[in-house]
Design a protein around this motif. Structure first.
Motif, PDB file in Angstrom:
ATOM      1  N   UNK A   3      -4.103   7.665   3.726  1.00  0.00           N
ATOM      2  CA  UNK A   3      -4.732   6.809   2.716  1.00  0.00           C
ATOM      3  C   UNK A   3      -3.683   6.333   1.729  1.00  0.00           C
ATOM      4  N   UNK A   4      -3.874   5.093   1.261  1.00  0.00           N
ATOM      5  CA  UNK A   4      -2.932   4.515   0.306  1.00  0.00           C
ATOM      6  C   UNK A   4      -3.678   3.835  -0.831  1.00  0.00           C
ATOM      7  N   UNK A   5      -2.960   3.680  -1.949  1.00  0.00           N
ATOM      8  CA  UNK A   5      -3.450   2.878  -3.069  1.00  0.00           C
ATOM      9  C   UNK A   5      -2.721   1.546  -3.043  1.00  0.00           C
ATOM     10  N   UNK A   6      -3.469   0.464  -3.112  1.00  0.00           N
ATOM     11  CA  UNK A   6      -2.823  -0.837  -3.195  1.00  0.00           C
ATOM     12  C   UNK A   6      -2.107  -0.931  -4.541  1.00  0.00           C
ATOM     13  N   UNK A  33       0.842  -1.196   0.000  1.00  0.00           N
ATOM     14  CA  UNK A  33       0.000   0.000   0.000  1.00  0.00           C
ATOM     15  C   UNK A  33       0.884   1.256   0.000  1.00  0.00           C
ATOM     16  N   UNK A  34       0.756   2.078  -1.044  1.00  0.00           N
ATOM     17  CA  UNK A  34       1.571   3.280  -1.196  1.00  0.00           C
ATOM     18  C   UNK A  34       0.719   4.530  -1.047  1.00  0.00           C
ATOM     19  N   UNK A  35       1.263   5.516  -0.324  1.00  0.00           N
ATOM     20  CA  UNK A  35       0.551   6.769  -0.167  1.00  0.00           C
ATOM     21  C   UNK A  35       1.056   7.542   1.030  1.00  0.00           C
ATOM     22  N   UNK A  36       0.192   8.393   1.586  1.00  0.00           N
ATOM     23  CA  UNK A  36       0.559   9.124   2.794  1.00  0.00           C
ATOM     24  C   UNK A  36       0.048   8.370   4.014  1.00  0.00           C
ATOM     25  N   UNK A  37       0.145   8.980   5.177  1.00  0.00           N
ATOM     26  CA  UNK A  37      -0.247   8.280   6.404  1.00  0.00           C
ATOM     27  C   UNK A  37      -1.759   8.081   6.524  1.00  0.00           C
ATOM     28  N   UNK A  59      -7.546  -0.451  -5.367  1.00  0.00           N
ATOM     29  CA  UNK A  59      -8.374   0.405  -4.545  1.00  0.00           C
ATOM     30  C   UNK A  59      -7.614   1.130  -3.440  1.00  0.00           C
ATOM     31  N   UNK A  60      -8.352   1.980  -2.733  1.00  0.00           N
ATOM     32  CA  UNK A  60      -7.798   2.734  -1.610  1.00  0.00           C
ATOM     33  C   UNK A  60      -7.917   1.927  -0.316  1.00  0.00           C
ATOM     34  N   UNK A  61      -6.890   2.015   0.501  1.00  0.00           N
ATOM     35  CA  UNK A  61      -6.841   1.312   1.778  1.00  0.00           C
ATOM     36  C   UNK A  61      -6.214   2.233   2.819  1.00  0.00           C
ATOM     37  N   UNK A  62      -6.252   1.768   4.062  1.00  0.00           N
ATOM     38  CA  UNK A  62      -5.589   2.519   5.127  1.00  0.00           C
ATOM     39  C   UNK A  62      -4.852   1.545   6.037  1.00  0.00           C
ATOM     40  N   UNK A  63      -3.538   1.678   6.096  1.00  0.00           N
ATOM     41  CA  UNK A  63      -2.667   0.816   6.893  1.00  0.00           C
ATOM     42  C   UNK A  63      -1.895   1.638   7.913  1.00  0.00           C
ATOM     43  N   UNK A  64      -1.381   0.946   8.925  1.00  0.00           N
ATOM     44  CA  UNK A  64      -0.430   1.584   9.825  1.00  0.00           C
ATOM     45  C   UNK A  64       0.856   1.827   9.038  1.00  0.00           C
ATOM     46  N   UNK A  65       1.674   2.830   9.425  1.00  0.00           N
ATOM     47  CA  UNK A  65       2.858   3.174   8.633  1.00  0.00           C
ATOM     48  C   UNK A  65       4.001   2.185   8.785  1.00  0.00           C
ATOM     49  N   UNK A  66       4.732   1.997   7.689  1.00  0.00           N
ATOM     50  CA  UNK A  66       5.982   1.248   7.699  1.00  0.00           C
ATOM     51  C   UNK A  66       7.073   2.178   8.226  1.00  0.00           C
ATOM     52  N   UNK A  67       7.674   1.806   9.331  1.00  0.00           N
ATOM     53  CA  UNK A  67       8.749   2.629   9.900  1.00  0.00           C
ATOM     54  C   UNK A  67      10.084   1.938   9.678  1.00  0.00           C
ATOM     55  N   UNK A  68      11.130   2.728   9.631  1.00  0.00           N
ATOM     56  CA  UNK A  68      12.460   2.163   9.431  1.00  0.00           C
ATOM     57  C   UNK A  68      13.278   3.035   8.509  1.00  0.00           C
TER      58      UNK A  68
END
Length: 219
Positions: free
Chosen positions: A184-187, A178-182, A204-213
């Protein structure tokens, strides 16, 4: 000792599978895996009533077990084949890794939160899932020792695709992220067509917790 799996839970899983079909999931192998794997085993017993609702649920440390539809959608995009060598970034509860294992993949999963890493290892050991290898590390760097991978799945939002992940993907392999901002993201599915080339597809659009690192968001 394996937790209980009652007739009630089995019935709720059948209803969940029908819900996923109604939302457009068509891969029968994915649906069968979700129908076979007790999702409540990945919850504390006090929250078992929530396990078969098609929603994400908190698992502590600011993380969630993904909505079943999201798990099914991402898994379907991966087009998993028996024998696939799959890297998962973001172990979380271990549910997604277990689904991939049931589909016949060898899974290498990376988690940066020690409590979730240990909990997922214990859960999968308890329920007898063996084809999953665990690493506590910065997932944005991948797991180079076991590369290259046939497929890579990232279960956290990223502003861009971490370069190490594309490097660790086989030519012809697929990466779902999932790519995008914190907010909303696009799969996105990348198919690697050469050492420095890939084809991009968005869904579609999704919402995930952020990848940190190092190659995600620094928190």
């Amino acid at each position: 000792m394996t937790p209980a799996d009652s007739y009630k839970h089995k019935g709720l899983r059948r209803k969940l599978v029908e819900t996923l079909k109604g939302k457009g999931i068509r891969d029968e192998n994915v649906l069968s895996a979700i129908g076979a794997l007790p999702r409540h085993w990945f919850f504390e017993s006090a929250f078992w009533d929530h396990a078969y609702q098609d929603k994400a649920f908190p698992i502590g440390n600011g993380q969630t077990i993904s909505q079943p539809y999201t798990v099914a959608f991402m898994t379907e995009l991966l087009d998993v084949k028996a024998g696939d060598h799959i890297l998962e970034i973001g172990t979380g509860s271990g549910y997604q890794a277990a689904i991939l294992s049931l589909l016949g993949a060898s899974v290498y999963t990376v988690e940066c939160i020690s409590e979730l890493h240990e909990s997922a290892k214990n859960t999968l050991e308890t329920i007898g899932i063996e084809a999953v290898n665990f690493l506590l590390a910065d997932g944005s760097k991948g797991w180079a020792e076991n590369a290259p991978y046939d497929k890579i799945i990232v279960t956290a939002a990223s502003p861009a695709i971490p370069a190490p992940l594309m490097e660790q993907l086989k030519i012809g392999g697929k990466l779902v992220i999932p790519l995008g901002d914190r907010n909303q993201q696009r799969m996105t599915r990348m198919t690697k067509t050469g050492q420095k080339k890939a084809e991009r597809e968005t869904f579609g659009h999704f919402r995930f917790v952020p990848l940190v690192g190092e190659n995600g968001w620094e928190d």
